[in-house]
Design a protein around this motif. Structure first.
Motif, PDB file in Angstrom:
ATOM      1  N   ASP A   8       0.842  -1.208   0.000  1.00  0.00           N
ATOM      2  CA  ASP A   8       0.000   0.000   0.000  1.00  0.00           C
ATOM      3  C   ASP A   8       0.867   1.244   0.000  1.00  0.00           C
ATOM      4  N   ALA A  11       2.406   1.812  -3.342  1.00  0.00           N
ATOM      5  CA  ALA A  11       1.435   2.323  -4.308  1.00  0.00           C
ATOM      6  C   ALA A  11       1.131   3.792  -4.022  1.00  0.00           C
ATOM      7  N   LEU A  12       1.007   4.070  -2.710  1.00  0.00           N
ATOM      8  CA  LEU A  12       0.779   5.445  -2.268  1.00  0.00           C
ATOM      9  C   LEU A  12       1.857   6.364  -2.802  1.00  0.00           C
ATOM     10  N   SER A  15       1.804   6.847  -6.636  1.00  0.00           N
ATOM     11  CA  SER A  15       0.727   7.704  -7.149  1.00  0.00           C
ATOM     12  C   SER A  15       0.958   9.150  -6.735  1.00  0.00           C
ATOM     13  N   LEU A  16       1.487   9.352  -5.481  1.00  0.00           N
ATOM     14  CA  LEU A  16       1.783  10.712  -5.048  1.00  0.00           C
ATOM     15  C   LEU A  16       2.792  11.362  -5.986  1.00  0.00           C
ATOM     16  N   ALA A  19       1.313  12.197  -9.356  1.00  0.00           N
ATOM     17  CA  ALA A  19       0.369  13.319  -9.307  1.00  0.00           C
ATOM     18  C   ALA A  19       1.113  14.626  -9.123  1.00  0.00           C
ATOM     19  N   TYR A  20       2.147  14.571  -8.288  1.00  0.00           N
ATOM     20  CA  TYR A  20       2.859  15.810  -8.007  1.00  0.00           C
ATOM     21  C   TYR A  20       3.555  16.343  -9.240  1.00  0.00           C
ATOM     22  N   THR A  23       1.871  19.058 -11.334  1.00  0.00           N
ATOM     23  CA  THR A  23       1.584  20.437 -10.928  1.00  0.00           C
ATOM     24  C   THR A  23       2.424  21.412 -11.741  1.00  0.00           C
ATOM     25  N   ASP A  31       6.814  25.561  -3.701  1.00  0.00           N
ATOM     26  CA  ASP A  31       6.992  24.417  -2.805  1.00  0.00           C
ATOM     27  C   ASP A  31       8.439  24.244  -2.408  1.00  0.00           C
ATOM     28  N   VAL A  74       3.026  29.424   1.591  1.00  0.00           N
ATOM     29  CA  VAL A  74       1.917  28.500   1.377  1.00  0.00           C
ATOM     30  C   VAL A  74       0.637  29.262   1.074  1.00  0.00           C
ATOM     31  N   ARG A  77       0.759  30.318  -2.403  1.00  0.00           N
ATOM     32  CA  ARG A  77       0.491  29.192  -3.278  1.00  0.00           C
ATOM     33  C   ARG A  77      -1.003  28.928  -3.375  1.00  0.00           C
ATOM     34  N   ILE A  78      -1.674  29.005  -2.234  1.00  0.00           N
ATOM     35  CA  ILE A  78      -3.119  28.797  -2.237  1.00  0.00           C
ATOM     36  C   ILE A  78      -3.807  29.818  -3.114  1.00  0.00           C
ATOM     37  N   GLU A  83      -6.535  26.137  -9.489  1.00  0.00           N
ATOM     38  CA  GLU A  83      -7.522  25.115  -9.232  1.00  0.00           C
ATOM     39  C   GLU A  83      -8.397  25.434  -8.044  1.00  0.00           C
TER      40      GLU A  83
END
Lengths: 115, 722
Positions: A8, A11-12, A15-16, A19-20, A23, A31, A74, A77-78, A83
């Motif tokens: 797990d 896989a985590l 995928s992280l 996905a990263y 960006t 970041d 941060v 960034r927000i 998105e």
């Protein structure tokens, strides 16, 4: 059980990572800046653990300046991230101007507090 | 043409067709007036709002001027004298000297580091106002500025209340809130002209900070969060009650997180405010490092870390886009974070690095704590639990409008209304614990009640106006149409609804006018007396003014050597230093319990023991307050039991039961022997009751004021016997 959790975790991790990498670059730069600030704060804490915390105000101001810039970055960034639907109508220039202003205040106070 | 004239005369009859020229002209006129009417409505509304705010501003100022008009422009009570003295020092010597001031004139022989043990906000504010006025060539004296600072800031509070109300509900609620807070007795009690104390400025700063923070949460902008951090800095510089803000805001964030209202705006607002606010707050020397070391501030730090965790989880969830993997991740991180957090907190508290809650604030959570452990805190009359009558006295109709407002807030929940509900509930709890904290609850109660009033009146007037319109259009459309039958039915119940609405509106106006009358009466009777000057009705009904305190202080100033030291109970310390300009042993700062206990011990011992204590402290004069002749009830004999308790807290030789007779406190012939012989009794009441032939061996009477209220005794130097 252990093997499934490690699978797990792998896989985590994968995928992280995938996905990263999707960006946009501008956010990745922010970041990187946040990571650098947190790293500097950690180094200061380790130094304090070795050497002792006198004078305490200098230590606090150093750590808090790192933490402060990280937090402000941060927030930037927000606000800049396209998105986020809540900040749709905020022009990125305004976000950056706020960021600069807050950083200015932060560093002025730090300089006063440094002793 | 027909459609336009209908609303005006409401008839269904078509107008007779006149010549086209006339039509055209009347057409033009109508369109003109209507168009300008439309423009005018918005401008009219703005005009009404601005004029209401101006009137409320002026009202808030002038309703606090009763004591200035009746007596004179002077500073009231005890604490404001210290503030006045420091402000005087600031304007005379400048900011650098003020910041580094060590005062050797109070707490002899210890002295006091004033620069590091006060909240400079009030003094700096008054000094800035003073310098601005001087710059504009108004030759004002600093005392006038000090006296009128509190009403000025009360007016500013009403403006902030308007904006806050507008943010939470709408501009109508804002206007009502401004009007309510302008005359609310709970706020007036600590902000009359002459009450130059921290609360006058602090309540303004409190509401200002809260408004800016709610605005930041609503908009999510860094600029508003920065402004709220500055507001928080002003609050920290003004009053010790800033602890309320630094605990309420994290509590509010927690509630939002729990109710699932986490949003990025909240993240931006809270983080920016916390980091910058904490840094700015640490610039005040009195606060120092408490934000990272004291238990009272740990909630904010905990919530700060919690927010980071929330943000991180949110971001990972967004990245992963897959529920199952996210569950795994969630499990790992949550257990890790909670574990680390608990360990850190436990280690910190156990090792004593994070100090536990100080006595002052702990007694808010546990009201019985102070009575058993810290008598000084328990003795202040303002720290007693609140009675229902105080609530009614200070709030009047707001007391039952408060639950109504809560109801409205719950009906329309948003981030902002959740905040005001939390502020209201927490502040009402604390107001129930300590009388003094009714002041903190006042803005919340005013705002919530304003919501109730505004929403109710809005609904009622909508009811009134809707009925009118329905009546006109129903009759205009004619009776034959299908809809009109139902409207006809509505027609029949209309008069009842309308009358009901009018009756309720009249009732609401009656209540509000009663409130205004009550507030003015309370202000004039209860809260406008400078306790340094007393007034009473003479035998023939004329007003008699007792100016004894000032008489005594000026006697001290003019008739004693400049380095004389005066011993009195700590209530009068500030006034003696400010007006008498002499060194005192203890004053209202009450930072050294042992020193105060020494004075308490001296006051309650036999004369020779007391003499030893006074020699050791280098006392030259003793000042006591005596109420026997005038019937003044708040004299030193009344406070005597507290002297005994506080003295007994440190010196076990003083035992309270020694001074009581069968558990009762009596001052006449039947008083206990120890009571009859102790120093305070001799000094204060000796001549009138009980011990009639008291002889003073070591003290001689130096001065008694014209109404016998203040008595000063000189300590005789030791005999040159050997």
């Amino acid at each position: 059980m252990a093997r499934s959790t490690s699978k797990d975790a792998q896989a985590l991790f994968n995928s992280l990572r995938s996905a990263y990498s999707a960006t946009p670059t501008s956010l990745k730069i922010i970041d990187l800046y946040v990571g650098f600030a947190v790293f500097t704060a950690l180094i200061q804490v380790v130094y304090m653990a070795i050497v002792g915390s006198f004078p305490f105000n200098s230590f606090l101001s150093g750590v808090l300046s790192c933490v402060g810039t990280a937090v402000l970055a941060v927030c930037l960034r927000i606000q800049v991230n396209k998105e986020n639907k809540e900040f749709k109508d905020l022009p990125p220039e305004r976000a950056f101007a706020d960021f600069v202003l807050c950083n200015l205040v932060l560093h002025l106070v730090i300089m006063n507090f440094l002793g | 043409m027909l459609a336009r004239t209908e609303p005006i005369n409401g008839t269904a009859k078509p107008k007779p067709v006149s010549s086209p020229m006339n039509n055209f002209k009347s057409d033009l006129l109508n369109s003109f007036s209507l168009k300008s009417l439309k423009l005018k409505t918005k401008q009219q509304e703005l005009l009404i709002r601005v004029s209401i705010l101006c009137l409320v501003y002026v009202l808030a100022f002038i309703t606090r001027l009763f004591s200035v008009l009746r007596y004179e422009s002077m500073i009231h009570e005890f604490d404001p004298y210290f503030n006045y003295r420091t402000t005087l020092f600031l304007t005379q010597k400048g900011f650098y000297d003020f910041w580094n001031w060590f005062d050797s004139e109070s707490w002899y022989p210890l002295g006091r580091i004033i620069g590091g043990t006060l909240y400079p906000g009030l003094m700096v504010t008054a000094a800035i106002i003073y310098w601005t006025l001087r710059f504009l060539r108004f030759a004002v004296h600093i005392r006038e500025v000090c006296v009128l600072t509190a009403p000025f800031f009360a007016s500013n509070t009403t403006i902030v209340a308007y904006f806050f109300g507008k943010e939470i509900w709408d501009s109508g609620a804002g206007l009502v809130a401004a009007a309510l807070i302008a005359i609310c007795p709970g706020y007036i009690s600590r902000s009359v002209a002459g009450s130059y104390d921290n609360e006058g400025v602090a309540i303004f700063a409190l509401l200002w900070t809260f408004y800016l923070f709610v605005k930041a949460v609503n908009t999510g902008s860094l600029a508003w969060a920065l402004a709220s951090a500055f507001g928080y800095f002003y609050m920290v510089s003004a009053w010790g009650g800033y602890v309320f803000i630094i605990n309420l805001i994290p509590l509010y964030v927690m509630v939002l997180l729990i109710t699932g209202r986490y949003s990025l705006r909240l993240y931006v607002a809270y983080n920016c405010m916390y980091v910058l606010g904490m840094l700015l707050a640490m610039q005040i020397r009195f606060v120092g490092f408490q934000h990272v070391q004291s238990g009272e501030h740990m909630a904010a730090m905990g919530v700060f870390f919690l927010m980071q965790v929330f943000y991180f989880l949110d971001w990972v969830k967004y990245l992963l886009n897959d529920a199952k993997l996210f569950q795994v991740f969630l499990r790992i991180t949550v257990t890790f974070t909670v574990g680390v957090g608990a360990i850190a907190l436990g280690v910190g508290t156990a090792s004593g690095y994070i100090s536990p809650w100080t006595g002052r604030f702990y007694s808010l959570l546990d009201p019985t704590y102070a009575k058993d452990h810290i008598p000084i805190i328990a003795s202040v009359s303002e720290h007693q639990p609140t009675a229902w009558s105080s609530f009614m006295f200070d709030f009047h109709i707001l007391l039952f409008l408060f639950p109504a407002g809560l109801y409205f807030c719950f009906k329309r929940l948003s981030d902002a209304t959740i905040f005001i509900v939390m502020y209201g509930l927490t502040s009402m709890y604390f107001a129930g614990v300590m009388v003094r904290l009714i002041l903190v609850a006042t803005p919340a109660v005013c705002l919530i009640s304003a919501i109730a009033v505004s929403a109710t009146i809005k609904n009622l007037t909508l009811l009134l106006r809707a009925k009118n319109k329905v009546a006109q259009t129903a009759s205009a459309k004619g009776i034959g149409s299908a809809k009109s039958s139902s409207k006809g039915l509505l027609d029949q119940s209309q008069p009842f609804h309308r009358n009901g609405a009018i009756a309720l509106l009249l009732g609401a106006f009656y209540l509000l006018s009663k409130y205004a009358m009550h507030c003015t009466w309370v202000t004039s009777e209860a809260y406008s007396s400078p306790s340094i000057v007393l007034a009473a009705r003479g035998a023939h009904g004329n007003r008699v003014i007792f100016d004894d305190y000032r008489e005594a202080y000026f006697w001290l100033r003019q008739n004693t050597p400049p380095d004389a030291k005066v011993m009195s109970w700590w209530d009068y310390g500030y006034q003696i230093t400010a007006m008498g300009n002499r060194t005192v042993i203890v004053d209202n700062n009450t930072w050294n319990n042992t020193h105060i206990a020494t004075v308490g011990c001296a006051m309650s011992s036999y004369e020779d023991e007391a003499y030893e204590i006074m020699r050791s402290l280098d006392v030259d004069y003793v000042l006591v307050v005596f109420g026997g002749v005038t019937g003044y009830s708040s004299d030193d004999i009344n406070k005597f039991l507290w002297m005994v308790r506080i003295g007994g807290g440190v010196f076990p030789v003083i035992k309270e039961p020694d001074y009581l007779v069968n558990g009762e406190y009596r001052v006449d012939k039947g008083a206990s022997p120890k009571m009859l012989n102790c120093l305070m009794y001799d000094r204060a009441r000796g001549v009138e009751i009980g011990n009639k032939d008291v002889k003073l061996e070591y003290l001689e009477e130096a001065f008694t004021t014209s109404n016998w209220i203040v008595r000063i005794y000189k300590v005789k130097p030791p005999n040159n016997r050997w």
